[in-house]
Design a protein around this motif. Structure first.
Motif, PDB file in Angstrom:
ATOM      1  N   ILE A 177       0.825  -1.194   0.093  1.00  0.00           N
ATOM      2  CA  ILE A 177       0.010   0.176  -0.219  1.00  0.00           C
ATOM      3  C   ILE A 177       0.792   1.207   0.054  1.00  0.00           C
ATOM      4  O   ILE A 177       2.062   1.410   0.533  1.00  0.00           O
ATOM      5  CB  ILE A 177      -0.962   0.082   1.237  1.00  0.00           C
ATOM      6  CG1 ILE A 177      -0.275   0.097   2.481  1.00  0.00           C
ATOM      7  CG2 ILE A 177      -1.869  -1.128   1.210  1.00  0.00           C
ATOM      8  CD1 ILE A 177      -1.419   0.596   3.755  1.00  0.00           C
ATOM      9  N   GLY A 178       0.363   2.566  -0.368  1.00  0.00           N
ATOM     10  CA  GLY A 178       0.922   3.545  -0.464  1.00  0.00           C
ATOM     11  C   GLY A 178       0.017   4.579  -0.027  1.00  0.00           C
ATOM     12  O   GLY A 178      -1.260   4.372  -0.143  1.00  0.00           O
ATOM     13  N   TYR A 179       0.562   5.655   0.939  1.00  0.00           N
ATOM     14  CA  TYR A 179      -0.247   6.678   1.174  1.00  0.00           C
ATOM     15  C   TYR A 179       0.319   8.022   1.199  1.00  0.00           C
ATOM     16  O   TYR A 179       1.653   8.235   1.207  1.00  0.00           O
ATOM     17  CB  TYR A 179      -1.025   6.289   2.577  1.00  0.00           C
ATOM     18  CG  TYR A 179       0.043   6.063   3.601  1.00  0.00           C
ATOM     19  CD1 TYR A 179       0.120   4.694   3.745  1.00  0.00           C
ATOM     20  CD2 TYR A 179       0.311   6.963   4.609  1.00  0.00           C
ATOM     21  CE1 TYR A 179       1.017   4.472   5.025  1.00  0.00           C
ATOM     22  CE2 TYR A 179       1.231   6.668   5.489  1.00  0.00           C
ATOM     23  CZ  TYR A 179       1.584   5.529   5.774  1.00  0.00           C
ATOM     24  OH  TYR A 179       2.352   4.969   6.845  1.00  0.00           O
ATOM     25  N   SER A 180      -0.481   8.994   1.449  1.00  0.00           N
ATOM     26  CA  SER A 180       0.112  10.412   1.231  1.00  0.00           C
ATOM     27  C   SER A 180       0.606  10.812   2.642  1.00  0.00           C
ATOM     28  O   SER A 180      -0.075  10.360   3.639  1.00  0.00           O
ATOM     29  CB  SER A 180      -1.135  11.496   0.550  1.00  0.00           C
ATOM     30  OG  SER A 180      -0.756  12.877   1.264  1.00  0.00           O
ATOM     31  N   ASN A 181       1.738  11.628   2.568  1.00  0.00           N
ATOM     32  CA  ASN A 181       2.257  11.896   3.817  1.00  0.00           C
ATOM     33  C   ASN A 181       1.502  12.960   4.793  1.00  0.00           C
ATOM     34  O   ASN A 181       1.592  13.248   5.783  1.00  0.00           O
ATOM     35  CB  ASN A 181       3.701  12.442   3.697  1.00  0.00           C
ATOM     36  CG  ASN A 181       4.511  11.314   3.100  1.00  0.00           C
ATOM     37  OD1 ASN A 181       4.427  10.202   3.563  1.00  0.00           O
ATOM     38  ND2 ASN A 181       5.614  11.627   2.825  1.00  0.00           N
ATOM     39  N   ARG A 182       0.226  13.270   4.005  1.00  0.00           N
ATOM     40  CA  ARG A 182      -0.370  14.266   4.780  1.00  0.00           C
ATOM     41  C   ARG A 182      -1.394  13.358   5.631  1.00  0.00           C
ATOM     42  O   ARG A 182      -2.170  13.835   6.705  1.00  0.00           O
ATOM     43  CB  ARG A 182      -1.521  15.081   3.730  1.00  0.00           C
ATOM     44  CG  ARG A 182      -2.616  14.337   3.298  1.00  0.00           C
ATOM     45  CD  ARG A 182      -3.232  15.262   2.137  1.00  0.00           C
ATOM     46  NE  ARG A 182      -4.519  14.827   1.661  1.00  0.00           N
ATOM     47  CZ  ARG A 182      -5.618  15.221   2.037  1.00  0.00           C
ATOM     48  NH1 ARG A 182      -5.799  16.177   3.043  1.00  0.00           N
ATOM     49  NH2 ARG A 182      -6.655  14.569   1.563  1.00  0.00           N
ATOM     50  N   LEU A 183      -1.521  12.347   5.644  1.00  0.00           N
ATOM     51  CA  LEU A 183      -2.315  11.270   6.483  1.00  0.00           C
ATOM     52  C   LEU A 183      -1.387  10.692   7.726  1.00  0.00           C
ATOM     53  O   LEU A 183      -0.255  10.421   7.438  1.00  0.00           O
ATOM     54  CB  LEU A 183      -2.821  10.364   5.588  1.00  0.00           C
ATOM     55  CG  LEU A 183      -3.776  10.912   4.543  1.00  0.00           C
ATOM     56  CD1 LEU A 183      -4.249   9.430   3.872  1.00  0.00           C
ATOM     57  CD2 LEU A 183      -4.929  11.674   4.906  1.00  0.00           C
ATOM     58  N   GLU A 184      -2.092  10.269   8.744  1.00  0.00           N
ATOM     59  CA  GLU A 184      -1.520   9.474   9.782  1.00  0.00           C
ATOM     60  C   GLU A 184      -2.206   8.606  10.374  1.00  0.00           C
ATOM     61  O   GLU A 184      -3.614   8.705  10.104  1.00  0.00           O
ATOM     62  CB  GLU A 184      -0.878  10.301  10.846  1.00  0.00           C
ATOM     63  CG  GLU A 184      -2.046  11.151  11.732  1.00  0.00           C
ATOM     64  CD  GLU A 184      -1.371  12.271  12.646  1.00  0.00           C
ATOM     65  OE1 GLU A 184      -0.260  12.328  13.053  1.00  0.00           O
ATOM     66  OE2 GLU A 184      -2.314  12.667  13.583  1.00  0.00           O
TER      67      GLU A 184
END
Lengths: 339, 562
Positions: free
Chosen positions: B537-544
């Motif tokens: 999976i990959g996710y935006s660094n604006r999320l935690e």
């Protein structure tokens, strides 16, 4: 009056053809070596005869095939295409949801293909054997030969991912909600809402898939327009017009193009039918929620009602397009009308 | 006519040029549109009145707190009683709650709606008390009657996940907060089963209003699916406000939520089947979380400033299956041949085929489960000389030819065909000539696989619920065991041990028994687990708070915008 008779005859023929298509597709789907019950129920559910029975009753799979066929045709005559085994929605609803997306893309593509195809055809014919002609011919051969799925991935990679000058897959950016469905065409519905940014966004989303889809038909149209225009340009009446000193552009636009366009119209008509029927890969790559994607998912799930519904829709499209093309022949060329 | 044609052409060209001209940055326009709405709408979205659904109009006020998730489609239902595939659990977990849930990183089910839980001495009856403060999104209080309705509807609707309630006889409502689950026999996996999305507690008043029933004839009488496939009726953190199959789903904040909420106002779940498309969307910033990446797309994302990638082992396994029936399996039904094949597989190479993060469990019980025997030592597991000797002993000194049907399915993005090719390559080294026969799952392979008619094949298995008991299906005489005609006859001690495991409510004792049963079948097992897949999976660094979980893919309840 003759034309009215012709249209009525074609419409009656269309109904017979559709019944034929429905029959062939129905029995073909039954010949597929697979069982929709096992394709859609889990192993644990399959172990329970009650679950299997309930499932079969729900989708009419408990009846003999011929009885299923008769029921299907009866329902078809009532415009009831059944319920999707995969989504549990009526096929009419599913097609109603998917078709506008496909139609919008297909119309956009065919307009691109026709406009640029005819334009390139004319340029190519006018500059016969020049560098421009060679270039246009090379482009049209590429358009006809490039595999659509590869071209789709390529343009997506460059224009969306690398250059970031085009939007990605889908019909609309996530910042916009779908416009309220009036026509189902996002561009038109956005205009009806009076939301210009949304209209432009929807239009931008059409460009890449539209261009990919248009490439093949555009190539064909360019080649057909060029060769027909060259044929017409070598006829006696054009020679006479030339002898009278008619300027080149006027001669092409006023005298030659009308006659050269008749075969092009056939190519456009067939191309449009191909676009509607051949969108499976392009819609899947561009995540375009149209008929092609629905067909792909229906086939994967052995959703017989879905597969037959899509087949009927595509067949209907071809028939309508052919009828429209035949009528347009008469409009463009009075000689066809008198025949 | 000609003028009309000319006008049409001119209009088309103008429209195309206008679109091209304005296409400098699609994201820019989107952002501008969001900004415009933000300016007009103010800072904070107002909570709708009780029972009123949040408006689906996008961009939402505070558009920055909208999160876009890209995930594969391929599921048919959103009504919890029908939900069975992997993807919908992501959304069901956001809109509904279950009596127990798996928290990220915790291996045992944790109480969610339940305040207390007590098992009877024989383990058959379980008395539970609901948390008093729980409300549905509609504003209705959740009561024991809702629990009884939801679980009995699941049982009686006879859908794919109804097997979860096979062992549940009834749910007795004691009072508004207390209920008793009566089971046929004690079931050590009950709490894990109750975490599954299908066991979500629905707002029975709303579901009944829309044709729902929990009566015995629910399989034909219940008509609430149409309603629940397009909206939600749960107590979760979000409400499903829109769902277009194969296209997208919108989840908006439930302002009646009884617990602590995250700061994400809205989720847009986009169904995108292709890993490349998901990766491009993530890198371009159009997607915040991409759930179905693969090794190649993970490589492409490496070093991307705005993106975090994670490879986490799942509990999905791929295996070689060898039919026990000599008429179907031919040479591979021979136990010595099965052992030879087990020794001939290059497990390390197989992990490479299955992508980074893949591991190999020692048996059919995945690493991470209670009672797992752990990881196979892939460096020493291959022994070609011994494999050849076993083949010779079985009467095949020169090997043999065999067909290997393989489906068009993939396991976490790894095509079964890739695994089949690796099997072919490995077995050629001991003289077994494998002929790969590609088949469509729905075009016959699925039927043959489930009927136990495949002699030699490779397939994969994703867990039905997050408990080791789910793997007992692979044992002789059980549903998956029978797919390679592994009959119960001659395995009575194994069956006895299996029943002990099912009824063992003490986890320490159950773990020991699970290890024992793995020893009992180690030499006889017609399955060879070649790898335990990893999720990419990959996710935006604006999320935690984004992390993969086997049960929900990602747990939306823990995600916040930084």
């Amino acid at each position: 009056m003759d034309r009215l008779k012709f249209i009525v005859k074609r419409l009656a023929f269309m109904v017979v053809m559709l019944l034929g298509v429905a029959t062939i597709v129905f029995f073909l789907t039954k010949l597929v070596p697979g069982d929709p019950v096992t394709a859609n129920l889990s192993q644990r559910a399959l172990n329970d005869p009650e679950i299997v029975e309930a499932y079969k009753i729900k989708y009419g799979l408990d009846k003999p095939v011929f009885m299923q066929y008769l029921l299907y045709i009866r329902n078809l005559l009532r415009l009831d295409l059944g319920t999707s085994i995969r989504t549990n929605k009526t096929i009419m609803w599913e097609l109603g949801r998917c078709f506008p997306a496909t139609a919008e893309l297909a119309i956009f593509s065919i307009i691109l293909a026709a406009v640029f195809g005819i334009f390139f055809g004319i340029i190519s014919a006018m500059k016969r054997n020049s560098i421009i002609d060679q270039l246009v011919r090379a482009i049209s051969v590429c358009g006809v030969s490039i595999p659509g799925f590869w071209f789709a991935l390529l343009v997506l990679f460059f224009f969306y991912y690398k250059l970031q000058i085009m939007p990605g897959p889908g019909r609309l950016s996530t910042a916009f909600s779908s416009p309220e469905a009036v026509t189902g065409f996002f561009t038109i519905d956005a205009l009806i809402e009076g939301d210009i940014p949304k209209f432009l966004d929807a239009l931008k989303h059409l460009i890449l898939p539209g261009f990919v889809l248009a490439a093949f038909t555009m190539g064909l149209i360019t080649r057909t327009a060029r060769s027909n225009l060259l044929d017409v340009l070598s006829t006696d009446y054009i020679r006479t017009a030339k002898a009278k000193g008619t300027p080149g552009r006027r001669m092409i636009m006023h005298h030659a193009l009308g006659n050269a366009l008749i075969p092009v119209l056939t190519v456009i008509g067939l191309g449009f039918g191909n676009l509607l029927g051949g969108m499976v890969l392009i819609e899947t790559i561009f995540n375009w929620p149209g008929v092609g994607q629905f067909a792909y998912n229906s086939v994967k799930a052995l959703d017989y009602p879905g597969v037959i519904g899509v087949s009927l829709l595509i067949a209907l499209n071809y028939m309508i397009i052919n009828t429209v093309v035949d009528i347009l022949y008469g409009l463009i060329d009075p000689r066809v009308r008198t025949k | 006519m000609k003028k009309l044609l000319a006008l049409l052409i001119a209009m088309c060209m103008v429209a195309s040029l206008a679109a091209c001209g304005g296409s400098g940055s699609s994201g820019g326009d989107a952002t501008e549109a969001a900004a415009e709405t933000e300016a007009a709408g103010g800072d904070e979205a107002e909570a709708p009145a009780e029972g009123e659904e949040a408006e689906a109009e996008a961009p939402a006020e505070g558009g920055d707190n909208t999160v876009v998730i890209a995930v594969i489609s391929g599921f048919s239902a959103m009504d919890p009683a029908y939900v069975y595939e992997t993807t919908p659990t992501l959304m069901v977990n956001a809109c509904y709650e279950t009596l127990y849930k798996f928290d990220t990183g915790v291996d045992t089910p944790q109480p969610c709606l339940v305040d207390s839980c007590e098992f009877s001495e024989d383990g058959k009856d379980v008395t539970m008390k609901l948390k008093p403060e729980v409300k549905f999104a509609s504003g209705n209080d959740m009561t024991s009657a809702d629990v009884a309705f939801s679980l009995m509807r699941l049982k009686n609707i006879k859908g794919n996940p109804s097997f979860l309630m096979d062992n549940v006889e009834s749910v007795e409502v004691v009072d508004d907060d207390t209920f008793i689950i009566h089971q046929t026999t004690a079931d050590s996996s009950l709490l894990a089963k109750l975490t599954y999305g299908s066991c979500s507690i629905v707002d029975s008043a709303i579901v009944k209003e829309n044709g729902g029933t929990d009566a015995e004839d629910a399989s034909t009488a219940d008509t609430a699916r149409d309603y629940l496939d397009t909206t939600s009726a749960g107590s979760g953190m979000y409400i499903m406000t829109s769902y277009v199959p194969d296209e997208e789903m919108i989840l908006e904040k439930n302002y009646n939520y009884w617990g602590e909420q995250t700061n994400v106002d809205k989720y847009i779940i986009r169904f995108e089947g292709d890993a490349n498309t998901q990766m491009m969307g993530l890198k371009a910033g159009d997607v915040d979380i991409a759930l179905n990446l693969n090794d190649d797309t993970m490589d492409e994302l490496e070093g991307a400033e705005n993106v975090t990638t994670e490879n986490t082992p799942t509990k999905t396994i791929s295996f070689i299956m060898m039919n026990e029936d000599p008429e179907i399996g031919g040479p591979v039904s021979n136990k010595l041949v099965q052992q030879a094949i087990r020794l001939a597989v290059d497990y390390e190479g197989m992990q490479n085929v299955c992508g980074r993060g893949a591991i190999t469990p020692k048996s059919i019980f995945q690493v991470g489960f209670l009672g797992s025997a752990g990881e196979l030592d892939v460096a020493t597991a291959r022994d070609l000389d011994k494999a050849k000797a076993l083949l010779a002993e079985a009467g095949y000194p020169d090997g043999f030819d065999i067909d290997l049907p393989v489906s068009d399915l993939d396991m976490e993005g790894i095509p079964m065909l890739d695994i089949a090719q690796k099997v072919k390559e490995d077995l050629s080294e001991i003289g077994i000539n494998v002929n790969i026969v590609q088949q469509n799952w729905s075009g016959g392979y699925g039927d043959a696989y489930r009927a136990g008619d495949l002699g030699f094949s490779v397939m994969y298995w994703g867990i039905d619920y997050n408990d080791p008991n789910v793997q007992l299906a692979f044992l002789p005489g059980e549903s998956v065991g029978l797919r390679c005609r592994w009959q119960a006859e001659g395995y009575e001690p194994v069956i006895e041990k299996m029943n002990e495991i099912i009824q063992e409510t003490d986890d320490t004792a159950r773990g020991e028994k699970l290890l024992e049963i793995q020893d009992m079948i180690a030499d006889d097992c017609p399955w060879i687990v070649v790898a335990q897949a990893s999720s990419h999976i990959g996710y935006s660094n604006r999320l935690e708070g984004v992390a993969f979980t086997d049960v929900y893919r990602v747990d939306i309840r823990t995600i916040n915008v930084k």
